[in-house]
Design an enzyme around this catalytic site. Sequence first.
Site, PDB file in Angstrom:
ATOM      1  N   ARG A  76      53.852  69.056  69.825  1.00  0.00           N
ATOM      2  CA  ARG A  76      53.975  68.057  69.079  1.00  0.00           C
ATOM      3  C   ARG A  76      55.154  67.392  69.981  1.00  0.00           C
ATOM      4  NH1 ARG A  76      53.003  72.720  65.288  1.00  0.00           N
ATOM      5  NH2 ARG A  76      51.434  71.884  63.914  1.00  0.00           N
ATOM      6  N   SER A 109      49.152  63.200  64.312  1.00  0.00           N
ATOM      7  CA  SER A 109      48.713  62.678  65.569  1.00  0.00           C
ATOM      8  C   SER A 109      48.116  61.145  65.210  1.00  0.00           C
ATOM      9  CB  SER A 109      47.855  63.619  65.983  1.00  0.00           C
ATOM     10  OG  SER A 109      48.148  65.114  66.260  1.00  0.00           O
ATOM     11  N   ASP A 132      43.914  72.633  58.254  1.00  0.00           N
ATOM     12  CA  ASP A 132      44.518  72.613  57.056  1.00  0.00           C
ATOM     13  C   ASP A 132      43.316  71.520  56.165  1.00  0.00           C
ATOM     14  OD1 ASP A 132      46.688  73.885  57.695  1.00  0.00           O
ATOM     15  OD2 ASP A 132      47.948  72.207  58.055  1.00  0.00           O
ATOM     16  N   ARG A 159      41.314  93.894  50.643  1.00  0.00           N
ATOM     17  CA  ARG A 159      40.677  94.487  49.223  1.00  0.00           C
ATOM     18  C   ARG A 159      40.621  95.968  49.435  1.00  0.00           C
ATOM     19  NH1 ARG A 159      39.024  92.981  44.383  1.00  0.00           N
ATOM     20  NH2 ARG A 159      38.918  90.598  44.650  1.00  0.00           N
ATOM     21  N   MET A 174      47.893  80.063  55.774  1.00  0.00           N
ATOM     22  CA  MET A 174      48.640  78.749  56.413  1.00  0.00           C
ATOM     23  C   MET A 174      48.366  77.453  55.395  1.00  0.00           C
ATOM     24  SD  MET A 174      48.317  78.801  60.347  1.00  0.00           S
ATOM     25  CE  MET A 174      49.826  79.226  61.154  1.00  0.00           C
TER      26      MET A 174
END
Length: 327
Positions: A76, A109, A132, A159, A174
């Site tokens: 980044r 981006s 995402d 679980r 996330m």
Amino acid sequence: MTKKVNKIGVLTSGGDSPGMNAAIRAVVRTGIYHGLEVFGISHGYAGMLAGEIEPMESRSVANIIQRGGTILKTARCKEFMTPEGRKAAYANLQKHGIDGLVIIGGDGSFRGAQVFSNEFDIPCIGLPGTIDKDIAGTDFTIGFDTAVNTAVEAIDKIRDTADAHDRLFIIEVMGRDAGYIALHSGIATGAENILIPERKTNVEEIVRSLDEKSKRKKLVNMIIVAEGDDFGGANELSSYINKNLPELETRVCILGHIQRGGSPSCLDRVIASRMGYHAVECLIEGKHNVFVGILNNKMNYTPLNEAVKKKQKINEEWMNIVKILAS
Ligand code: F6P
């Protein structure tokens, strides 16, 4: 008339996602097939600024389709957000005669690509590479399918132990601004509740529902929380529940960056290959400054300036399904 593109650069930017390598491979090999020179730019926009630009051959992308991460590395880059930074980056492209770019990354981006293509006479094509899935104009983003399957595999394991101990598990996945990983993995694992940034969380209602479930001896519960939920993450929710329902045995599990790694799923490899191929076709055909998506199994091209404004909308019906099925 659109200028002919002869030398193209490809880079990966922002958070990595499984399938980025398959996309790089598709861009490089389609470019070479069409007689273009292809350059790999390492470390995203930061590498463009630092001049980390190397020619790529067909063999440079051998044996990578199945690998997670990105062979071009990613970053980044704050400097690219300044006009001086972009000017320096463009000068480095000029040194190599690069006259077209493929940017594989998320909405941040794309924002960089949009500004860059407006400032300089260089066509940019975006490929949606993010776990995402928070970009409108495509049903899939490269990496989402793998990430969500990684989450599902982990939650299934949780679980087992939750069931063995009759515990409530709060699992954080996330998604700083987007709840897709939470929503899909939550439905797929039979979660009781899914907390996402797109919806206001009602903690009192969660406590009320857990209390009601515990009274009828439903003790094994899983709540999936996206990291960007407005109430906070899994730890904040757990403290609140502990205070209000101390009799429940509650545990927290934060899945974190394992969701970003691993060998890409078949779906991610296929969409990355299709999108990478079409990115080069766009550059050649003069369909510039768009990002390549797939909608209803057809290629879809969204202008970069629209892409940076829109997010995918959460389907409210899905949230209702969660509620009904979790009873
Ligand atoms: O954009 C993908 C993503 O994994 C988000 O879900 C998460 O919030 C973020 O990146 C984490 O980024 P990093 O830890 O790489 O800074």
